[in-house]
Write a protein that holds these residues in place. Structure first.
Motif, PDB file in Angstrom:
ATOM      1  N   ALA A 104      37.500  27.251  48.672  1.00 54.90           N
ATOM      2  CA  ALA A 104      37.847  26.248  49.646  1.00 54.90           C
ATOM      3  C   ALA A 104      38.467  26.769  50.992  1.00 54.90           C
ATOM      4  N   LEU A 105      39.527  27.648  50.826  1.00 55.75           N
ATOM      5  CA  LEU A 105      40.264  28.257  52.034  1.00 55.75           C
ATOM      6  C   LEU A 105      39.070  29.091  52.732  1.00 55.75           C
ATOM      7  N   LEU A 106      38.420  29.841  52.329  1.00 54.13           N
ATOM      8  CA  LEU A 106      37.299  30.819  53.326  1.00 54.13           C
ATOM      9  C   LEU A 106      36.122  29.928  53.743  1.00 54.13           C
ATOM     10  N   ASN A 107      35.999  28.778  53.000  1.00 52.62           N
ATOM     11  CA  ASN A 107      34.808  27.781  53.606  1.00 52.62           C
ATOM     12  C   ASN A 107      35.450  27.258  54.847  1.00 52.62           C
ATOM     13  N   ALA A 108      36.746  26.881  54.903  1.00 51.84           N
ATOM     14  CA  ALA A 108      37.601  26.301  56.050  1.00 51.84           C
ATOM     15  C   ALA A 108      37.789  27.108  57.114  1.00 51.84           C
ATOM     16  N   ALA A 109      37.813  28.583  56.827  1.00 47.46           N
ATOM     17  CA  ALA A 109      37.933  29.309  57.651  1.00 47.46           C
ATOM     18  C   ALA A 109      36.951  29.872  58.766  1.00 47.46           C
ATOM     19  N   GLU A 110      35.633  29.240  58.242  1.00 48.81           N
ATOM     20  CA  GLU A 110      34.427  29.008  59.141  1.00 48.81           C
ATOM     21  C   GLU A 110      34.799  28.517  60.425  1.00 48.81           C
ATOM     22  N   ARG A 111      35.653  27.365  60.399  1.00 50.58           N
ATOM     23  CA  ARG A 111      35.891  26.592  61.520  1.00 50.58           C
ATOM     24  C   ARG A 111      37.216  26.767  61.933  1.00 50.58           C
ATOM     25  N   GLY A 117      46.673  27.041  52.394  1.00 51.13           N
ATOM     26  CA  GLY A 117      46.732  26.142  51.097  1.00 51.13           C
ATOM     27  C   GLY A 117      48.143  25.257  50.980  1.00 51.13           C
ATOM     28  N   SER A 118      47.783  24.096  51.101  1.00 50.82           N
ATOM     29  CA  SER A 118      48.954  23.144  51.469  1.00 50.82           C
ATOM     30  C   SER A 118      49.484  22.177  50.219  1.00 50.82           C
ATOM     31  N   ARG A 119      50.558  22.261  49.846  1.00 48.44           N
ATOM     32  CA  ARG A 119      51.282  21.442  48.934  1.00 48.44           C
ATOM     33  C   ARG A 119      51.615  19.906  49.341  1.00 48.44           C
ATOM     34  N   PHE A 159      49.971  30.628  50.778  1.00 48.43           N
ATOM     35  CA  PHE A 159      48.724  30.899  50.466  1.00 48.43           C
ATOM     36  C   PHE A 159      47.673  30.791  51.651  1.00 48.43           C
ATOM     37  N   ARG A 160      47.077  31.524  52.058  1.00 43.83           N
ATOM     38  CA  ARG A 160      46.564  31.575  53.475  1.00 43.83           C
ATOM     39  C   ARG A 160      45.255  32.336  53.560  1.00 43.83           C
ATOM     40  N   VAL A 161      44.490  32.024  54.570  1.00 45.06           N
ATOM     41  CA  VAL A 161      43.368  32.919  55.144  1.00 45.06           C
ATOM     42  C   VAL A 161      43.429  32.871  56.681  1.00 45.06           C
ATOM     43  N   TYR A 162      43.541  34.036  57.356  1.00 41.95           N
ATOM     44  CA  TYR A 162      43.540  34.613  58.635  1.00 41.95           C
ATOM     45  C   TYR A 162      42.001  35.105  59.002  1.00 41.95           C
ATOM     46  N   VAL A 200      44.299  23.082  53.576  1.00 42.18           N
ATOM     47  CA  VAL A 200      43.392  22.593  52.190  1.00 42.18           C
ATOM     48  C   VAL A 200      44.473  22.237  51.206  1.00 42.18           C
ATOM     49  N   PRO A 201      44.108  21.257  50.468  1.00 41.05           N
ATOM     50  CA  PRO A 201      45.193  20.806  49.334  1.00 41.05           C
ATOM     51  C   PRO A 201      45.150  21.725  48.344  1.00 41.05           C
TER      52      PRO A 201
END
Length: 233
Positions: A104-111, A117-119, A159-162, A200-201
């Motif tokens: 889900a995080l990697l998919n969001a990194a397309e945009r 990854g948010s609590r 918990f992140r993607v750059y 992303v939750p």
């Protein structure tokens, strides 16, 4: 197709590391994994070496001494950027971050250039955290958001993607933060560079093994630095 490096710093994580590596590989089979070990006295580095010898795409970066989470991630970022990975992810080795949410995080990194990854967004939650610690985290994030005017609910989340191109610009000029405020520092830099940040939750589960490196003293030192940033930046 984007190449992905998942960076996981370790210090005395021998009990949880094998399981976390297995879960990452199950969630994102094509991803490479870099374990950055700060010379763990419990032998975590040896376990990481064994995993790397048995599993394709698992790598280990040994550091001479413990220098903190931020320094470990910076070393991992440099390693990954030098090898041309398109997306670089952060994840804890204690099992508190759910590897199953990596897609889900990697998919969001397309945009987005930075995905957290948010609590603390709708759908996010924490499990098994003492009420006091949850309250401290919520208040700390509200303080950060107010003082630094960040449009982010969980600026302290790790918990992140750059995206690599954005990360290279964010790191220009050097990053001095090493502890709890490291994530806030990079979030602030991303926003002030004009990069798109998405959340992303996730469900954050408190560690069941080992000891947390967080303390009230560390938290308040980080908030002191945030106050200084709000004034001088």
């Amino acid at each position: 197709m984007s190449t992905v490096l998942v960076i996981t710093p370790t210090y005395n994580e021998r009990d949880t590391l094998p399981g976390v590596v297995a879960r990452i590989r199950a969630a994102v089979p094509a991803a490479h994994i870099l374990v950055v070990d700060d010379n763990s006295p419990d032998g975590t580095g040896l376990i990481a070496d064994r995993l790397a010898s048995e599993l394709d795409g698992v790598h280990v970066l040994h550091r001479e001494r413990k220098q903190g989470l931020g320094a470990a991630y910076l070393a991992g970022f440099r390693w990954g950027l030098a090898r041309g990975f398109d997306l670089l992810a952060e994840i804890d080795a204690d099992g508190s971050h759910p590897p199953e949410r990596l897609p889900a995080l990697l998919n969001a990194a397309e945009r987005a250039d930075l995905v957290i990854g948010s609590r603390w967004v709708p759908g996010g939650r924490v499990v098994n955290w003492p009420r006091k610690r949850e309250l401290l985290s919520r208040l700390a994030n509200r303080y950060v958001r107010l003082m630094l005017r960040l449009p982010v609910a969980d600026a302290t989340g790790g918990f992140r993607v750059y995206r690599a191109a954005a990360l290279e610009k964010i790191l220009l000029g050097g990053v001095e933060s090493r502890g709890y405020c490291f994530q806030v520092d990079l979030t602030l830099r991303a926003v002030r560079h004009g990069y798109a940040v998405a959340e992303v939750p996730i469900t954050f589960v408190d560690r069941t093994s080992g000891t947390s490196k967080m303390s009230v003293g560390v938290l308040f030192e980080a908030l002191r630095r945030v106050t200084v940033w709000a004034v001088v930046r």
